[in-house]
Design an enzyme around this catalytic site. Structure first.
Site: not given
Ligand code: NAP
Length: 243
Positions: A138, A152
């Site tokens: 991130s 985080y």
């Molecule tokens: P999200 O919509 O919250 O989705 C997160 C996913 O991770 C969900 O499918 C969740 O599964 C799964 N998950 C969480 N903990 C888990 C575990 N212990 N074991 C297996 N699955 C797990 O997040 P997102 O925004 O798409 O983000 C995806 C990645 O990009 C993350 O690493 C996040 O930190 C990074 N990121 C996101 C942003 C942003 O602005 N969105 C920015 C920078 C980085 P369940 O729902 O089934 O629990």
């Protein structure tokens, strides 16, 4: 078939967009999820309807035995994992560091860093030359995320270091390891932080004047996994609209 891709946390957001894109590109895709079985089944259903091959597998990737079972199950039902996307991650309610308790800090490290370590290690033990790993970092790792989630940001900083180090360890074995570092992306993660409208609030302040989409991040992940990135390893690719 291009290979077998495992996307952790593939049930929603960036993971779901990545799973669908990789399936369109010809990979068989393991869609890992922790809690949201219905969402993962929907992703698999969409892939199958478009003629692709996918499998939903429940596993908490912050737990060692579950990671081993996850790789075993994918291997038995789709074939050995050739491409890994460490996408699973989590953050909690916005807070100053001074108000965070240790239990929360440890949960954040488990969800973002330990999960990445465990899946990278399992992949490194099993992957053949030609394999590739992309870790989700991130832009918070550079910015520190003050007053929101320093925990985080620190967990993602560790993901960057892990990516650099492992890339160097595996380069001679023909396995590439890179990271994608997204900025403000429209997904449900911001609601988990207590501010569902965060991207709309901050998007206009960015150089590109908008938040990004999960598909825009998925495109960068897919490129790093692909042979088009054959000379790229240890890179941390920002997908952050110039932030
Ligand atoms: P999200 O919509 O919250 O989705 C997160 C996913 O991770 C969900 O499918 C969740 O599964 C799964 N998950 C969480 N903990 C888990 C575990 N212990 N074991 C297996 N699955 C797990 O997040 P997102 O925004 O798409 O983000 C995806 C990645 O990009 C993350 O690493 C996040 O930190 C990074 N990121 C996101 C942003 C942003 O602005 N969105 C920015 C920078 C980085 P369940 O729902 O089934 O629990």
């Amino acid at each position: 078939m291009k290979g077998v891709a495992l996307v952790t946390g593939g049930s929603r957001g960036i993971g779901a967009a990545t799973a669908k894109l990789l399936a369109r590109q010809g990979y068989a895709v393991g869609v890992n999820y922790r809690l949201r079985a219905e969402s993962a089944a929907r992703v698999v259903g969409e892939i199958e309807q478009s003629g692709g091959r996918a499998l939903a597998v429940q596993a908490d990737v912050s737990i060692e035995t579950e990671v081993v079972r996850l790789f075993d199950e994918i291997e038995q039902r789709l074939g050995p994992v050739t491409h890994l996307v460490n996408n699973a991650g989590a953050l909690f309610t916005q807070s100053r560091l001074v108000d965070m308790d240790l239990e929360r800090f440890n949960r954040v490290m488990l969800a973002n860093t330990t999960s990445c370590f465990l899946c990278c290690r399992e992949a490194a033990r099993r992957m053949q030359p030609g394999g590739a790993i992309v870790n989700l970092s991130s832009i918070a790792a550079q910015l520190g995320a003050p007053f929101e989630y320093v925990d985080y940001a620190a967990a993602k900083g560790a993901v960057n270091s892990l990516t650099k180090g492992l890339a160097k360890e595996l380069a001679a074995e023909g396995i590439r390891v890179n990271a994608v570092s997204p900025g403000l992306i429209y997904t449900d993660i911001h609601a988990d932080g207590g501010e569902p409208g965060r991207v709309d609030r901050l998007g206009p302040t960015l150089p590109m004047q908008r938040g990004g989409t999960a598909e825009e991040v998925a495109n960068a992940i897919a490129w790093l996994l692909s042979d088009q990135a054959s000379y790229v390893t240890g890179a941390i690719l920002e997908v952050a609209g110039g932030r």
